[in-house]
Design a protein around this motif. Structure first.
Motif, PDB file in Angstrom:
ATOM      1  N   ILE A  16       0.822  -1.210   0.000  1.00 41.08           N
ATOM      2  CA  ILE A  16       0.000   0.000   0.000  1.00 41.08           C
ATOM      3  C   ILE A  16       0.856   1.259   0.000  1.00 41.08           C
ATOM      4  CG2 ILE A  16      -0.250   0.310   2.498  1.00 41.08           C
ATOM      5  CD1 ILE A  16      -2.983   0.664  -0.251  1.00 41.08           C
ATOM      6  N   ALA A  17       2.106   1.171   0.475  1.00 36.80           N
ATOM      7  CA  ALA A  17       2.985   2.342   0.478  1.00 36.80           C
ATOM      8  C   ALA A  17       3.253   2.833  -0.937  1.00 36.80           C
ATOM      9  CB  ALA A  17       4.298   2.011   1.187  1.00 36.80           C
ATOM     10  N   HIS A  20       0.588   5.194  -1.924  1.00 35.04           N
ATOM     11  CA  HIS A  20       0.800   6.511  -1.316  1.00 35.04           C
ATOM     12  C   HIS A  20       1.883   7.281  -2.064  1.00 35.04           C
ATOM     13  CE1 HIS A  20      -1.520   6.351   2.578  1.00 35.04           C
ATOM     14  NE2 HIS A  20      -1.639   5.114   2.136  1.00 35.04           N
ATOM     15  N   HIS A  73       2.775   9.377   6.476  1.00 31.74           N
ATOM     16  CA  HIS A  73       1.856   8.349   6.021  1.00 31.74           C
ATOM     17  C   HIS A  73       2.247   7.028   6.683  1.00 31.74           C
ATOM     18  CE1 HIS A  73       0.506  10.663   2.250  1.00 31.74           C
ATOM     19  NE2 HIS A  73       1.406  11.432   2.838  1.00 31.74           N
ATOM     20  N   CYS A  75       1.964   3.257   6.776  1.00 34.50           N
ATOM     21  CA  CYS A  75       1.594   2.182   5.834  1.00 34.50           C
ATOM     22  C   CYS A  75       2.116   0.832   6.331  1.00 34.50           C
ATOM     23  CB  CYS A  75       2.161   2.487   4.458  1.00 34.50           C
ATOM     24  SG  CYS A  75       1.599   4.058   3.765  1.00 34.50           S
ATOM     25  N   GLU A  98      -3.282   4.234   7.311  1.00 33.89           N
ATOM     26  CA  GLU A  98      -4.114   3.289   6.583  1.00 33.89           C
ATOM     27  C   GLU A  98      -5.126   2.643   7.526  1.00 33.89           C
ATOM     28  OE1 GLU A  98      -4.934   2.061   3.697  1.00 33.89           O
ATOM     29  OE2 GLU A  98      -3.695   3.432   2.509  1.00 33.89           O
ATOM     30  N   HIS A 294      -6.513   7.467  -3.347  1.00 29.15           N
ATOM     31  CA  HIS A 294      -5.679   8.197  -2.391  1.00 29.15           C
ATOM     32  C   HIS A 294      -5.377   9.619  -2.845  1.00 29.15           C
ATOM     33  CE1 HIS A 294      -5.168   4.086  -1.011  1.00 29.15           C
ATOM     34  NE2 HIS A 294      -4.508   4.499   0.054  1.00 29.15           N
TER      35      HIS A 294
END
Length: 369
Positions: A16-17, A20, A73, A75, A98, A294
């Motif tokens: 998921i990073a 971002h 962020h 993640c 997240e 995002h």
């Protein structure tokens, strides 16, 4: 005058990073990814090289101590969300974390206490709230044009095989906090809640039907909202034809969307009630609108920073969504309805989503012994 450039950092470089980092890059000069923290040095180096990140740290504490950051962020796996968010707040750095925000309502309440103490916000990634069609739907509902909501359906029917759960923290209460109710369907029913508002009561069922997990792999809830609206919510990771579907039946129109991991305006359908065909003119789809994702939420956060306004999705707002998850589990495992506001303090389902009451827990212990 050009918008100011914000400085962002990412903690954790899992799958998921990348979403971002790509979203930050898509926002151009508005924000720059200046640092990343990751325990795995090789993976951190690869990530920094791919996204041209100038500074790499072995951990979040080191990053927070050495960088001037406007938004960090988070993640990482779910069990680290609360401690990392609290560390960032104490360092004076706003957080975008997240889902799920935390593993339990108790952790959320700890985070809310630190937020009140420091004045530093923690925001949760619920990007589907920000798509053009969802914004339009909430606006039309507030205007009264659709009449009051009556019925809703929310379905997250996804498929995750056994290899997916080979990652040690997946499918566990201690590390992931739950199954599809916490980790998959939460995006869809968060959007449902953002449209329908406060829920009043949940009746639910959950089962571990197929996957080699400690958590459920399917849950179903019937929710009654404060205004009387009734909604069904289904969360599954055993469904071969994957889909994400929301349907809202208002007095004067049905509004629905079917997509998978993100929607565009083309995924939505508006059907006026007989005699109210003129309402279709209010639903003007925008083919050029970017898909939900995002980028839209991060842009909205930066807009709020520019305006000195409160960005979303706030901890208090995210807690209401997490409370819905807790109520789903509590109702399913206790076999009774659960009311909004019931799970507080030392309630077993405030301390953990399993509530110490998972009906198949002993069976799993016996079969794995």
């Amino acid at each position: 005058m050009p918008d100011p450039t914000y400085r962002a950092a990412i903690v954790g470089t899992g799958g998921i990073a990348h979403r971002h980092a790509q979203s930050i890059a898509a926002l151009g000069d508005r924000v720059q990814l200046v640092a990343v923290a990751e325990l795995d040095a090789d993976r951190a180096a690869d990530f920094a090289r791919e996204y041209e990140v100038p500074n790499v740290y072995a951990g979040a504490d080191e990053l927070l101590a050495n960088e001037r950051i406007d938004l960090v962020h988070v993640c990482t796996p779910p069990q680290t969300h609360a401690p990392l968010s609290i560390a960032a707040m104490r360092a004076g750095v706003p957080v975008l974390v997240e889902k799920p925000t935390a593993l339990s309502l108790s952790e959320m309440d700890d985070m809310l206490a630190v937020e009140a103490e420091t004045g530093v916000p923690v925001l949760t990634v619920f990007q589907h709230r920000y798509g053009a069609a969802a914004v339009r739907l909430r606006r039309l509902l507030r205007s009264g044009a659709l009449g009051r909501p009556l019925v809703a359906v929310c379905e997250t029917l996804w498929y995750r095989d056994e290899d997916y759960f080979a990652v040690p923290w997946r499918g566990t209460w201690d590390a992931e906090g739950g199954g599809p109710t916490m980790g998959h369907g939460i995006h869809q029913y968060d959007l449902l809640l953002s449209v329908l508002g406060p829920w009043a009561e949940v009746r639910a069922a959950a089962g571990r039907l197929s996957r080699p997990t400690d958590t459920e792999d399917v849950s179903m809830a019937l929710a009654r909202f404060a205004d009387g609206t009734l909604a069904t919510v289904v969360n599954s990771v055993v469904s071969p034809r994957e889909t994400s579907r929301l349907r809202f039946d208002f007095e004067l129109a049905t509004v629905e969307v079917e997509h998978l991991y993100g929607y565009s305006d083309d995924h939505w359908r508006f059907t006026p009630a007989p005699g109210h065909e003129h309402l279709a003119d209010l639903w003007t789809a925008d083919a050029a609108a970017p898909p939900s994702g995002h980028v839209l939420q991060i842009a909205a956060i930066l807009d709020a920073f520019d305006a000195g306004a409160e960005p979303g999705v706030s901890l208090a707002d995210a807690r209401r969504t997490l409370e819905f998850a807790a109520a789903t589990y509590a109702s399913a495992f206790l076999g009774r309805p659960v009311a909004a506001g019931e799970i507080t303090g030392d309630h077993p389902f405030a301390r953990g989503m399993d509530g110490g009451a998972v009906p198949w827990a002993q069976t799993r212990k016996e079969t794995t012994a």
